[in-house]
Design an enzyme around this catalytic site. Structure first.
Site, PDB file in Angstrom:
ATOM      1  CE  LYS A   1      -4.544  -0.645   1.753  1.00 52.96           C
ATOM      2  NZ  LYS A   1      -4.683  -2.332   1.755  1.00 52.96           N
TER       3      LYS A   1
ATOM      4  CG  ASP B   1      19.944 -23.158  -6.574  1.00 55.11           C
ATOM      5  OD1 ASP B   1      20.603 -23.392  -7.787  1.00 55.11           O
ATOM      6  OD2 ASP B   1      20.501 -23.572  -5.464  1.00 55.11           O
TER       7      ASP B   1
END
Ligand SMILES: *[C@@H]1O[C@H](CO)[C@@H](O)[C@H](O)[C@H]1NC(C)=O
Ligand SMILES: *[C@@H]1O[C@H](CO)[C@@H](O)[C@H](O)[C@H]1NC(C)=O
Ligand SMILES: *[C@@H]1O[C@H](CO)[C@@H](O)[C@H](O)[C@H]1NC(C)=O
Ligand SMILES: *[C@@H]1O[C@H](CO)[C@@H](O)[C@H](O)[C@H]1NC(C)=O
Ligand SMILES: *[C@@H]1O[C@H](CO)[C@@H](O)[C@H](O)[C@H]1NC(C)=O
Ligand SMILES: *[C@@H]1O[C@H](CO)[C@@H](O)[C@H](O)[C@H]1NC(C)=O
Ligand SMILES: *[C@@H]1O[C@H](CO)[C@@H](O)[C@H](O)[C@H]1NC(C)=O
Ligand SMILES: *[C@@H]1O[C@H](CO)[C@@H](O)[C@H](O)[C@H]1NC(C)=O
Ligand SMILES: *[C@@H]1O[C@H](CO)[C@@H](O)[C@H](O)[C@H]1NC(C)=O
Ligand SMILES: *[C@@H]1O[C@H](CO)[C@@H](O)[C@H](O)[C@H]1NC(C)=O
Ligand SMILES: *[C@@H]1O[C@H](CO)[C@@H](O)[C@H](O)[C@H]1NC(C)=O
Ligand SMILES: CC(=O)N[C@H]1CO[C@H](CO)[C@@H](O)[C@@H]1O
Length: 832
Positions: free
Chosen positions: A578, A656
């Site tokens: 926000k 990964d």
């Protein structure tokens, strides 16, 4: 003759009206003392005698002062030796004042004293050895002072002393056997003195008039002398908190007057004496915190005990049934032994048993018909079977602890009878079935811990009526349904743990109004919907909403590293952005002048800063290792390049980046895209289903996908490389501008044909050109057409981190470049 005297009296009134000699001594005493409360205000020197003065008593025949009794008056000053001139003084009590000198040797001049009480003053220094020279002394109370040194050996010479109270001083000599010479003694109280380690003198066995022997915390060592068995008048026998060892001598069974035996907190070993049943006056026996072995003798339990404490020993065997016939038993503490067998079935039936604690033993079988128990602790035994109805509803019980047993069955509705119940602790058993509605009637309930059972059904709505409830822990059960509405009325709720159940529905906003809530664990359920922003009103030490179905934004307050494990495994959750959006502008390239409010605690994996545009690779703090890529434009300082993060891709599982780890939440993406400041990376996941998602953003897809239709780590790297190129160029992955090509082709072609300045987004600050180039190089390696030439994600992250730390690394202490960096540096040369 009488007449003559009478005339004399008339002619010399001033003589006869003046204060007598005792009175004059007392006036001197008054002058030596400070009397802040004016207690001695009626000590009028115009009186003839002091006999009516406050605190003074005279012999009615002789008129001489026999008693000075001035306790509790805040009198301050040195010990008033002057009083010893009162030749008939037999009673001197100055207890609880501020007499603050040492005791003078000439105190023995008080030669008629029977009673000397100077307790609770601030006397210092040693006890004078002249005291026994007062042959009449019966009571000597010097307790509660600051006296130090030895108890004088001369004390053995007292001939009439009955009460010797020296407790609560700083006496630091040894306890001398001469005290055993005072055969008149009734009370010997030496407790709470830092004596040098002493044996209990066997001579104390000679004190056959002794009624009280109080030697708590006297630094006693060695064993209890068997001679003490001769103290046949002893009522109160207290050797607690010393370092006594050896066994309890069997002679203690001869203490036929004894009412109270305190042996706790020593190192006593061996068994409890068998003949103890002879101590028919015994009411309290405490040998807890020792190393006692063997069994609890039946004889002990047959006594009319009020209190039996044997906790923290190594006792075994069963608890004799006879204990439940004891009519006055109010306290039974046997916790932390290895007692076994069945608990006596009628505990509390014949007495008001207020404290029952047999936790940490191996009692087995079922619970009997115990009654009128106030405080019941049966934790950590092997109790099994169901809990009798009546047991649940014990009207006087305020603590019921059944934790860590194998009890089963339901929590009975009879619990409504336990009006006073304040703590209901039944965790780690096999209780099943519903939590009864009736629980809501227990208006005094402060704590309900029922975790690790098999409780099922809904949490009864009635629980919200428990206005005193501070802790509700029902974790690890089979509970379903939602959090009862009205929970906000549990104003004292401090700890709410409903983890690992089957609960669902929304997390009610009203939880945010539980102002003292400190611990909130709703993890491992199926709660859905948004996390109420109201949770930000709370001051939580622990928040765990992991493993639910929550979606939407994590309230900004919690979107930081401290809560990294609070939102795990909620696929729909994302960090709130926000503030970020608030600071952005629609064209996506200008920078707001608002202060950067972005919470940089978002785990940052890599970031590039150009002008005021900060670009971040973030590991979203949902904690589930999802890689988010943000581009945004906060206005922050350049200093904090790489946030020190604990969690990074480097910590990820071996493969990964799982393909579905690269994700930019759709919701976020959509919203932010409206402002044009973020690039939605695609969701890339294994399997054809999710490939359709990518279809709309094919610019990210590795070329080999066209023929393998499979994604793997290397294709993830490719996609990631596209993201990097986007960030550097400020261009979209596909754009009509490229014609047939995509961004990757465009970059390499443009680099060749027009040079690097044409490729780099002109909005980027040329001050950081070096870093930009390095990152571009990484992007190019990642988008290498041959999967094998693409680095692993682990390496990519490492390289990005090194760019961020660039300058620092180059001048590293060892002067060496790290292998990664070295490789990259070579690469870059070909580009720049
Ligand atoms: C004892 O108390 C008196 C009266 O308060 C005070 O004047 C004096 O200094 C004290 N003496 C000591 C040794 O504390
Ligand atoms: C000595 O005086 C204090 C204070 O008034 C009192 O509490 C205590 O019982 C007295 N000691 C004895 C042995 O009577
Ligand atoms: C007496 O001992 C207490 C500690 O118990 C200490 O605070 C106080 O200062 C001492 N007073 C004197 C006069 O020694
Ligand atoms: C006892 O205490 C006094 C006063 O604190 C100190 O001077 C003396 O050294 C101590 N004696 C022993 C044996 O600890
Ligand atoms: C013990 O008391 C006797 C008299 O009964 C006395 O002669 C002797 O000195 C005292 N012993 C000690 C150590 O005080
Ligand atoms: C006192 O006790 C000791 C040892 O317990 C003993 O040797 C001695 O004879 C006893 N003295 C008297 C007077 O009872
Ligand atoms: C217990 O008391 C009885 C009767 O008074 C006595 O015969 C017995 O010796 C005592 N037992 C012990 C161990 O003192
Ligand atoms: C409940 O507690 C109150 C106060 O603590 C006490 O007065 C009352 O007797 C208790 N009720 C029962 C049934 O023990
Ligand atoms: C819980 O209940 C289920 C059946 O309802 C049973 O299979 C399971 O063993 C119970 N678990 C415990 C810990 O009692
Ligand atoms: C929350 O619970 C999960 C298990 O459901 C656990 O892995 C995580 O560490 C917990 N988080 C916190 C902050 O305790
Ligand atoms: C960024 O912030 C600094 C100081 O806070 C300010 O001087 C500068 O103008 C800001 N830049 C932008 C583009 O808002
Ligand atoms: C059986 C049991 O719980 N024993 C405990 C008794 O107390 C000691 C000291 O706290 C513990 O170490 C034992 O585990």
């Amino acid at each position: 003759m009488l007449l003559l005297l009478f005339l004399l009296f008339l002619s010399h009134p001033h003589l006869t009206l003046s204060l007598n000699q005792d009175g004059l001594y007392l006036q001197q005493f008054k002058l030596q003392l400070s009397d802040p409360t004016n207690s001695l205000s009626n000590w009028n020197d115009r009186d003839e005698t002091p006999c009516k003065w406050f605190g003074i008593t005279c012999n009615s025949v002789t008129g001489r002062v026999i008693s000075v009794d001035l306790d509790n008056l805040e009198l301050a000053g040195p010990f008033p030796t002057i009083l010893c001139r009162l030749s008939s003084l037999s009673y001197l009590s100055l207890g609880n004042n501020f007499i603050n000198s040492s005791l003078p040797a000439d105190i023995s001049m008080c030669s008629r004293l029977q009673h000397l009480n100077l307790s609770q003053n601030v006397l210092v220094g040693p006890i004078p050895d002249t005291l026994p020279q007062i042959p009449t002394l019966q009571l000597l109370d010097l307790s509660g002072n600051n006296l130090s040194g030895d108890i004088p050996v001369s004390f053995g010479e007292f001939r009439q002393l009955e009460f010797l109270h020296l407790y609560h001083n700083f006496l630091n000599g040894t306890i001398h056997s001469s005290l055993g010479n005072i055969s008149t003694l009734k009370e010997l109280k030496l407790a709470y003195n830092p004596f040098t380690p002493s044996l209990i003198p066997s001579e104390f066995g000679n004190l056959t008039n002794l009624e009280a022997l109080w030697l708590t915390l006297c630094n006693l060592v060695g064993s209890i002398p068997p001679s003490l068995g001769r103290l046949i008048r002893l009522k109160n026998f207290d050797l607690s908190s010393n370092k006594l060892s050896g066994s309890i001598p069997s002679s203690i069974v001869q203490l036929k007057s004894v009412v109270q035996i305190e042996l706790y907190d020593n190192s006593l070993s061996g068994g409890l004496p068998l003949g103890i049943s002879n101590l028919t006056n015994l009411k309290k026996f405490d040998a807890s915190m020792n190393e006692l072995t063997g069994t609890i003798p039946d004889g002990l339990c047959e006594l009319k005990l009020e209190s039996l404490n044997l906790h923290y020993n190594r006792l075994e065997g069963s608890l004799p049934e006879s204990i439940s016939r004891s009519p006055n038993l109010y306290e039974l503490k046997l916790f932390n032994n290895t007692l076994s067998g069945q608990l006596p079935s009628e505990l509390g039936k014949n007495s008001l048993l207020q404290y029952l604690d047999v936790s940490y033993n191996q009692f087995s079988d079922t619970l009997g018909k115990c009654q009128s128990l106030n405080r019941v602790r049966l934790k950590n035994n092997k109790l099994s079977g169901t809990v009798p109805e009546a047991f649940w509803g014990l009207p006087g019980t305020y603590l019921l602890e059944l934790v860590e047993n194998s009890l089963s069955g339901h929590v009975s509705t009879a619990i409504s009878g336990a009006h006073n119940l304040s703590q209901l602790l039944i965790s780690n058993n096999q209780f099943s079935g519903l939590i009864p509605d009736e629980l809501g009637r227990l208006g005094n309930l402060v704590e309900f811990i029922g975790s690790h059972n098999n409780l099922s059904g809904h949490i009864p709505t009635s629980l919200v009526k428990l206005s005193q409830l501070g802790r509700l822990d029902l974790s690890d059960n089979e509970l379903s349904g939602g959090i009862p509405s009205g929970i906000h009325t549990c104003k004292k709720l401090n700890d709410l743990n409903l983890a690992n159940n089957r609960m669902d529905g929304k997390i009610p906003n009203e939880i945010g109004s539980l102002s003292v809530l400190n611990y909130l664990d709703l993890s491992g359920n199926s709660f859905s919907g948004k996390i109420p922003l109201e949770l930000q009103n709370l001051k939580l030490n622990l928040l765990n909403l992991s493993n639910n179905q929550l979606s939407g934004e994590i309230p900004p307050l919690y979107a930081n590293g401290n809560y990294r494990n609070s939102f795990l495994e909620n696929p729909g959750l994302c960090v709130a952005v926000k503030k970020l959006r608030g600071a952005s502008k629609k064209d996506g390239r200008s920078v707001s002048s608002e202060k950067d409010e972005f919470d940089v605690e978002v785990e940052t994996l890599g970031k590039i800063r150009h002008k005021n545009i900060l670009r971040l690779w973030c590991c979203c703090n949902t904690g589930d290792n999802k890689l988010l890529v943000y581009e945004y434009m906060p206005n922050g300082s350049l200093g904090d390049r790489l946030h020190n993060s604990n969690v990074s891709l480097l910590d990820w599982p071996t493969r990964d980046v799982k393909s579905n780890n690269i994700l930019l939440d759709d919701e976020y993406g959509a919203k932010v895209a409206d402002f044009g400041v973020a690039k939605v990376i695609s969701r890339i996941s294994q399997g054809a289903a999710s490939m359709s998602v990518i279809a709309g953003s094919c610019g990210y897809i590795a070329p080999e996908y066209a023929y393998t239709l499979r994604v793997n780590e290397k294709s993830d790297i490719y996609s990631f490389g596209v993201v990097i190129l986007e960030l550097i160029t400020g261009k979209l992955p596909i754009d009509p501008e490229y014609g047939e090509k995509d961004l990757v082709n465009w970059v390499s072609t443009s680099l060749d044909e027009k040079g690097i300045d044409h490729v780099i987004d002109s909005n980027l600050d040329s001050k950081y050109k070096e870093e930009i180039c390095k990152v571009l190089s990484i992007g190019l390696r990642c988008t290498s057409p041959l999967p094998i030439n693409r680095p692993s994600m682990r390496r990519v992250v490492k390289m990005l981190q090194e760019v961020a730390q660039g300058a620092k690394l180059k001048t590293g202490k060892d002067g060496m470049l790290s292998p990664y960096y070295y490789e990259d540096a070579l690469d870059q040369e070909s580009i720049v």
